[in-house]
Design a protein around this motif. Structure first.
Motif, PDB file in Angstrom:
ATOM      1  N   MET A   1       0.839  -1.198   0.000  1.00 46.34           N
ATOM      2  CA  MET A   1       0.000   0.000   0.000  1.00 46.34           C
ATOM      3  C   MET A   1       0.874   1.247   0.000  1.00 46.34           C
ATOM      4  N   LEU A   2       0.514   2.201  -0.830  1.00 45.45           N
ATOM      5  CA  LEU A   2       1.170   3.500  -0.851  1.00 45.45           C
ATOM      6  C   LEU A   2       0.194   4.557  -0.366  1.00 45.45           C
ATOM      7  N   THR A   3       0.714   5.551   0.358  1.00 47.63           N
ATOM      8  CA  THR A   3      -0.050   6.765   0.609  1.00 47.63           C
ATOM      9  C   THR A   3       0.821   7.946   0.211  1.00 47.63           C
ATOM     10  N   ALA A   4       0.158   9.029  -0.165  1.00 38.35           N
ATOM     11  CA  ALA A   4       0.886  10.231  -0.571  1.00 38.35           C
ATOM     12  C   ALA A   4       0.337  11.429   0.182  1.00 38.35           C
ATOM     13  N   GLY A   5       1.183  12.428   0.332  1.00 42.31           N
ATOM     14  CA  GLY A   5       0.778  13.664   0.978  1.00 42.31           C
ATOM     15  C   GLY A   5       1.266  14.853   0.186  1.00 42.31           C
ATOM     16  N   VAL A   6       0.425  15.868   0.088  1.00 37.65           N
ATOM     17  CA  VAL A   6       0.769  17.091  -0.635  1.00 37.65           C
ATOM     18  C   VAL A   6       0.637  18.271   0.307  1.00 37.65           C
TER      19      VAL A   6
END
Length: 247
Positions: free
Chosen positions: A1-6
């Motif tokens: 699983m990947l999560t991203a933050g901006v």
């Protein structure tokens, strides 16, 4: 699983993106600064959740007020047009919920400097929707979710005073964060970037908040506000400790 933050800024120059890979221990981090909307949209279909630090919409009451004024209709106002009326126009439902949970008002997207970044966010959400093949659910029901890094940190018990403007405070905060999340691997170059740039620091926190949301560890949208949240946006705030994010 990947999560991203901006960590979104009004311009590309100050926009940061972090991608966290939770498929193994330690969790690896890929972080960059000066990221374009096209690059962010390209990442969206590859991650489970994408946390964006910016308001996803404007207050319904504010939109109605401006629309009526623009069309030369009388605007609705309270009898004294006092503070309560101005706050109703200035803050979204999620902002009021955030104040109840955290004790602090978020910045107003309608009346504060956040507005310029929110204009950028509106365009970005359209581009993300194009990449995903469907409009973004601003309530957080899809891939993208609105997050609030400083409130997230406070919810996990960290002090945040001065961290935005002081590299020394960020360095100490980063050390405390890694003490409680030893499964998070940061290279020396990553640490240097997070200490030198509050934008990249907040992008990593946004990616952690996205993980919390993916695991169901954030405060849900109350049933009576779901339709409003789809227009205004809804901030996903943690309701479990940082340690619960461990892979």
């Amino acid at each position: 699983m990947l999560t991203a933050g901006v960590d979104l800024a009004a311009e590309t120059k100050g926009t940061a993106l972090a991608v966290l890979d939770w498929s193994a221990v330690p969790v690896t981090v890929d972080v960059g600064l000066g990221v374009t909307d096209t690059e962010i949209a390209a990442v969206a279909p590859t991650v489970g959740k994408l946390g964006i630090d910016c308001a996803f919409g404007w207050p319904d009451d504010f939109v109605s007020f401006v629309t009526r004024h623009s069309s030369c209709q009388r605007v609705e106002a309270s009898g004294d047009q006092g503070l309560a009326w101005r706050r109703r126009l200035s803050y979204r439902a999620t902002d009021r919920a955030t104040r109840e949970i955290t004790g602090r008002w978020p910045l107003s997207v309608a009346t504060d400097r956040l507005g310029l970044t929110a204009m950028h966010c509106a365009v970005l959400l359209d581009e993300i929707g194009d990449a995903l093949g469907a409009p973004v659910d601003r309530s957080g029901g899809g891939t993208a979710v609105e997050v609030y890094p400083s409130a997230t940190l406070r919810g996990w018990g960290f002090g945040t005073r001065g961290y935005k403007n002081d590299a020394g405070i960020r360095a100490a905060l980063l050390e405390s964060l890694q003490d409680r999340a030893p499964w998070l691997r940061l290279t020396s170059a990553d640490r240097a970037l997070l200490v030198s740039s509050d934008d990249t620091f907040d992008a990593v926190i946004a990616a952690l908040a996205a993980r919390a949301h993916a695991l169901g560890l954030t405060h849900p949208v109350p049933a009576g506000f779901r339709e409003q949240a789809r227009r205004e946006g809804w901030i996903a705030l943690p309701m479990a400790p940082l340690e619960d994010l461990a892979p």
